[in-house]
Design an enzyme around this catalytic site. Sequence first.
Site, PDB file in Angstrom:
ATOM      1  N   CYS A 178      24.834 -28.579 -13.061  1.00  0.00           N
ATOM      2  CA  CYS A 178      23.388 -28.798 -13.039  1.00  0.00           C
ATOM      3  C   CYS A 178      23.075 -29.823 -11.954  1.00  0.00           C
ATOM      4  CB  CYS A 178      22.875 -29.276 -14.398  1.00  0.00           C
ATOM      5  SG  CYS A 178      21.134 -29.793 -14.327  1.00  0.00           S
ATOM      6  N   CYS A 194      21.389 -33.025 -13.275  1.00  0.00           N
ATOM      7  CA  CYS A 194      22.344 -33.867 -14.013  1.00  0.00           C
ATOM      8  C   CYS A 194      23.199 -34.652 -13.023  1.00  0.00           C
ATOM      9  CB  CYS A 194      23.248 -33.018 -14.899  1.00  0.00           C
ATOM     10  SG  CYS A 194      22.514 -32.502 -16.468  1.00  0.00           S
ATOM     11  N   ASP A 206      10.817 -35.359  -3.971  1.00  0.00           N
ATOM     12  CA  ASP A 206      11.214 -33.961  -3.799  1.00  0.00           C
ATOM     13  C   ASP A 206      11.729 -33.756  -2.374  1.00  0.00           C
ATOM     14  OD1 ASP A 206      10.335 -31.113  -5.462  1.00  0.00           O
ATOM     15  OD2 ASP A 206      10.925 -30.943  -3.339  1.00  0.00           O
ATOM     16  N   GLY A 241       8.272 -19.890 -11.323  1.00  0.00           N
ATOM     17  CA  GLY A 241       8.983 -20.405 -10.155  1.00  0.00           C
ATOM     18  C   GLY A 241       9.937 -21.536 -10.445  1.00  0.00           C
ATOM     19  N   HIS A 280      16.592 -27.794 -15.310  1.00  0.00           N
ATOM     20  CA  HIS A 280      16.683 -29.129 -15.930  1.00  0.00           C
ATOM     21  C   HIS A 280      15.253 -29.641 -15.904  1.00  0.00           C
ATOM     22  CE1 HIS A 280      18.935 -33.181 -16.392  1.00  0.00           C
ATOM     23  NE2 HIS A 280      17.639 -33.484 -16.371  1.00  0.00           N
ATOM     24  N   HIS A 322      11.845 -31.086 -15.390  1.00  0.00           N
ATOM     25  CA  HIS A 322      11.330 -32.023 -14.383  1.00  0.00           C
ATOM     26  C   HIS A 322       9.826 -31.866 -14.307  1.00  0.00           C
ATOM     27  CE1 HIS A 322      12.588 -28.266 -12.414  1.00  0.00           C
ATOM     28  NE2 HIS A 322      11.596 -28.431 -11.561  1.00  0.00           N
TER      29      HIS A 322
HETATM   30  P1  AMP Z   1      11.004 -26.047  -9.622  1.00  0.00           P
HETATM   31  O1  AMP Z   1      10.925 -24.975  -8.554  1.00  0.00           O
HETATM   32  O2  AMP Z   1       9.745 -26.272 -10.376  1.00  0.00           O
HETATM   33  O3  AMP Z   1      12.206 -25.824 -10.513  1.00  0.00           O
HETATM   34  O4  AMP Z   1      11.239 -27.408  -8.848  1.00  0.00           O
HETATM   35  C1  AMP Z   1      12.476 -27.770  -8.324  1.00  0.00           C
HETATM   36  C2  AMP Z   1      12.189 -28.754  -7.225  1.00  0.00           C
HETATM   37  O5  AMP Z   1      13.394 -29.419  -6.904  1.00  0.00           O
HETATM   38  C3  AMP Z   1      11.684 -28.098  -5.937  1.00  0.00           C
HETATM   39  O6  AMP Z   1      10.397 -28.629  -5.612  1.00  0.00           O
HETATM   40  C4  AMP Z   1      12.741 -28.490  -4.908  1.00  0.00           C
HETATM   41  O7  AMP Z   1      12.204 -28.772  -3.640  1.00  0.00           O
HETATM   42  C5  AMP Z   1      13.374 -29.718  -5.543  1.00  0.00           C
HETATM   43  N1  AMP Z   1      14.747 -30.007  -5.158  1.00  0.00           N
HETATM   44  C6  AMP Z   1      15.783 -29.138  -5.082  1.00  0.00           C
HETATM   45  N2  AMP Z   1      16.909 -29.787  -4.717  1.00  0.00           N
HETATM   46  C7  AMP Z   1      16.568 -31.099  -4.572  1.00  0.00           C
HETATM   47  C8  AMP Z   1      17.291 -32.279  -4.215  1.00  0.00           C
HETATM   48  N3  AMP Z   1      18.599 -32.241  -3.939  1.00  0.00           N
HETATM   49  N4  AMP Z   1      16.624 -33.449  -4.153  1.00  0.00           N
HETATM   50  C9  AMP Z   1      15.290 -33.494  -4.432  1.00  0.00           C
HETATM   51  N5  AMP Z   1      14.555 -32.410  -4.779  1.00  0.00           N
HETATM   52  C10 AMP Z   1      15.186 -31.239  -4.855  1.00  0.00           C
END
Ligand code: AMP
Length: 114
Positions: free
Chosen positions: A5, A8, A31, A93, A98, A100
Amino acid sequence: MAQDCLFCRIAAHEIDADVIHERESVLAFRDINPQASVHVLVIPKEHIASASELTGEHGRLLAEMFGVMASIARDESLSGGHRIVTNIGPDAGQSVEHLHFHLLGGRALGWPPG
Ligand code: AMP
């Protein structure tokens, strides 16, 4: 901690992130692909797959997460307003399984969202 994850691993500091707030149970980081000038993700350190998994036992954790988000909104000077959103499942989407909360601000945010 759930195997494989991403969030995580960020919570465990195994993967770097731009962390702006950390508590025993909650982490906030920027983000990696921001959709507004302020785009912060707020996560519980414990693995919860999505908001659909929340129960009454998570009440204290959720209150703490919303308190952290209010504090970040103040720190980021989002006095004109901001949005908190969480995506659940593929139709919405959700790309990281996890829980957030996206905290978005710093520009006018359209409604309804896409
Ligand atoms: P969701 O699409 O609602 O699941 O949001 C996941 C978010 O995580 C997206 O906005 C991605 O840009 C962000 N994301 C993915 N990998 C990382 C990372 N390593 N560091 C920070 N944000 C990330």
